[in-house]
Write a protein that holds these residues in place. Structure first.
Motif, mmCIF file in Angstrom:
data_model
loop_
_atom_site.group_PDB
_atom_site.id
_atom_site.type_symbol
_atom_site.label_atom_id
_atom_site.label_comp_id
_atom_site.label_asym_id
_atom_site.label_seq_id
_atom_site.Cartn_x
_atom_site.Cartn_y
_atom_site.Cartn_z
ATOM 1 N N VAL A 339 1.585 22.628 4.197
ATOM 2 C CA VAL A 339 2.671 22.123 2.913
ATOM 3 C C VAL A 339 3.080 21.329 1.815
ATOM 4 C CG1 VAL A 339 4.178 23.912 1.704
ATOM 5 C CG2 VAL A 339 3.073 24.575 4.138
ATOM 6 N N PHE A 361 2.027 23.361 -5.569
ATOM 7 C CA PHE A 361 1.956 23.894 -4.358
ATOM 8 C C PHE A 361 0.807 24.104 -3.666
ATOM 9 C CE2 PHE A 361 5.824 25.613 -6.471
ATOM 10 C CZ PHE A 361 7.082 24.794 -6.161
ATOM 11 N N LEU A 364 -0.773 26.925 1.272
ATOM 12 C CA LEU A 364 0.351 28.601 1.242
ATOM 13 C C LEU A 364 -0.392 28.694 2.617
ATOM 14 C CD1 LEU A 364 2.371 28.488 -1.345
ATOM 15 C CD2 LEU A 364 3.177 28.184 0.882
ATOM 16 N N ASN A 365 -0.304 29.410 3.076
ATOM 17 C CA ASN A 365 -0.635 30.237 4.185
ATOM 18 C C ASN A 365 0.494 31.547 4.332
ATOM 19 O OD1 ASN A 365 -1.105 31.989 6.493
ATOM 20 N ND2 ASN A 365 -2.760 30.107 7.320
ATOM 21 N N HIS A 369 3.339 30.870 6.630
ATOM 22 C CA HIS A 369 4.746 29.978 6.008
ATOM 23 C C HIS A 369 5.930 30.808 5.137
ATOM 24 C CE1 HIS A 369 1.186 26.454 5.586
ATOM 25 N NE2 HIS A 369 2.736 26.306 6.689
ATOM 26 N N HIS A 373 9.513 26.025 5.472
ATOM 27 C CA HIS A 373 8.386 25.407 4.540
ATOM 28 C C HIS A 373 8.174 24.660 3.395
ATOM 29 C CE1 HIS A 373 7.773 27.626 8.292
ATOM 30 N NE2 HIS A 373 6.295 26.765 8.146
ATOM 31 N N LEU A 374 8.598 26.005 2.287
ATOM 32 C CA LEU A 374 8.480 25.311 0.738
ATOM 33 C C LEU A 374 10.275 23.907 0.734
ATOM 34 C CD1 LEU A 374 7.376 28.485 -1.297
ATOM 35 C CD2 LEU A 374 6.941 26.142 -1.210
#
Length: 493
Positions: A339, A361, A364-365, A369, A373-374
């Motif tokens: 990410v 951003f 993203l998966n 995620h 993760h963010l």
């Protein structure tokens, strides 16, 4: 005896009382309790009512005196720090004619760019050490072009700190610091850049009288005393923009010393000997200890999209505490499992030549995620933007010997501080101080004893030092991935 300092930010007004002899903090507080509103009537506009700053100054002063229990008559002097590059315009009675156009407002970008092209790079960089850019002078030109009925009533223009000084003393004054922050100081001629005002068609008589730092810049009037609770007759001794003042607060006064800030915006501010600017991505300003014999300047690399990015995540993902967010982020591996956050969603970025990049951003998966993760990717993205900024500073021949930073939200994060320290290869000293405390302590510099000033900061404020980690590889890999994604975005802007 005591000194009082103010820091007029765009989020709040801070006030601090310190002991005059030792610099020891007595009380630090801010007004309002929530953040001040920034008015944005159009995209990339940002304004605040300067009278609101004064109201918060008065409330904060009375609170500081009351809650500390000190005798107000023992306050001996005032220091002022303020948000840089803003424009306040007043009529002959000292009344603000419109909202202040503040630092993160981007409406004057093209005005400054046109001036740079038409006046010429050689003239601007050798006399201003900068492009006119999106600074106070260009914002004043915007008012002239777009609000002529307002412009015609102007008696004086000023910066935010000058307006508070006016409210306290009844006198309209400015400083070399302030004029340089507005791109209105000619370093070669050692005077206000009248030629830039002439180019913009602005009457030079609108420039306030210049006063020197560490001298009496005017005294508190009876009216201001009644409104604020300060003793009448005490002097304002010091005034500087928030980044030069932050450097002073961290004992960053000599070439090779760098102050770092991780607030709403991020900053590296490297003190240097004076030299012509080489890059419009790095801006040069009169430092607080600038003298003709020792002309210290601060080379400032600004990152608009810094703490505001992490705050946005907090506000929009459950309003967790920063400590909780940092703890969750620490469970994720370096690189945030792919990410990437590009954190530039707070207006035009100077280090990208005033392009508006936006926040992105990436990668993203949705199957693997989550918010942790963010959080990590956001901290890393902001840290990477600092590293990118340091590269810009070094390209501009800034010397880096030591980095000192305040104990703010970003630098309290080990992820953030270790990422920056490891990638730039310098330790980062953390100090528990604020701009308001620094402004208060600066009142004592009437004696010119910088060594005593610095030793008091070390004794009172040093918290810890972050050292570069030995295993740089994972950090370097994640940074190169971030930079690659950034370059892709830049090619489409």
């Amino acid at each position: 005896m005591y000194y009082i300092g103010y820091d007029i930010g765009s989020s709040s007004v801070k006030a601090a009382l310190v002991e005059a002899e030792t610099g020891k903090k007595v009380i630090v507080l801010n007004e309002p309790q929530n953040e001040m509103e920034i008015l944005s009537l159009h995209a990339d506009w940002a304004e605040q009512d300067p009278e609101i700053w004064w109201q918060h100054i008065c409330t904060a002063t009375k609170r500081a005196i009351s809650e500390s229990g000190i005798d107000a008559s023992k306050i001996q002097g005032i220091g002022i720090s303020y948000q840089m590059h803003g424009l306040v315009i007043v009529d002959k009675d000292g009344n603000a004619l419109r909202n202040s156009i503040i630092w993160c407002d981007s409406r004057a970008v093209e005005i400054g760019n046109k001036a740079f092209a038409e006046i010429g790079e050689e003239k601007c960089m050798s006399h201003l050490l900068n492009s006119p850019g999106n600074f106070t002078a260009s914002k004043l030109k915007w008012v002239k072009e777009n609000e002529p009925e307002v412009y015609n009533k102007i008696d004086k223009y000023m910066l935010p700190g000058d307006y508070i000084a006016l409210k306290l003393t009844g006198e309209v004054t400015t400083t070399k610091n302030g004029l340089s922050e507005g791109m209105l100081w000619d370093y070669k001629e050692n005077k206000a850049a009248g030629w830039l005002l002439d180019y913009y068609g602005i009457d030079p008589s609108l420039t306030p009288r210049i006063v020197e730092n560490f001298t009496s810049q005017g005294v508190v009037t009876e009216k201001a005393s009644a409104e604020s609770g300060l003793p009448a007759g005490i002097p304002i001794v010091y005034r500087a923009g928030d980044q030069p003042n932050n450097a002073l607060s961290l004992n960053v006064l000599n070439p090779g010393e760098v102050a770092a800030t991780g607030g709403t915006s991020g900053v590296f501010y490297a003190v240097s000997e004076i030299s012509s600017g080489k890059s419009t991505r790095v801006n040069n300003f009169v430092h607080v200890n600038y003298e003709l014999e020792t002309p210290r300047v601060g080379r400032l690399l600004n990152i608009n999209g810094a703490g505001i990015q992490y705050r946005w995540l907090r506000n929009n993902m459950g309003n967790e505490s920063y400590e909780s967010m940092n703890e969750k982020a620490s469970r994720v591996e370096i690189g945030s499992e792919g990410v990437v956050v590009i954190p530039f969603g707070n207006g035009a970025e100077r280090m990208f030549n005033n392009k508006t990049i936006g926040t992105h951003f990436l990668n993203l998966n949705l199957n693997i995620h989550n918010n942790a993760h963010l959080f990590r990717a956001s901290l890393e993205g902001i840290a990477f933007s600092f590293v990118y900024g340091m590269e810009c500073l070094k390209e501009d021949n800034a010397t880096i010997n030591v980095i000192r930073a305040g104990n703010d939200n970003l630098f309290r994060s080990e992820i953030f501080s270790h990422t920056v320290a490891t990638l730039i290869g310098h330790e980062i000293e953390i100090y528990n101080t604020t701009g308001a405390v620094g402004a208060a302590r600066a009142v004592g510099l009437k004696d010119g004893d910088y060594d005593k000033f610095g030793s008091n900061i070390t004794a009172n404020d040093h918290v810890m030092t972050f050292f570069p980690l030995k295993d740089k590889g994972p950090y370097e890999k994640a940074y190169q991935k971030w930079k690659q994604d950034l370059e892709l975005i830049l090619t489409h802007k």
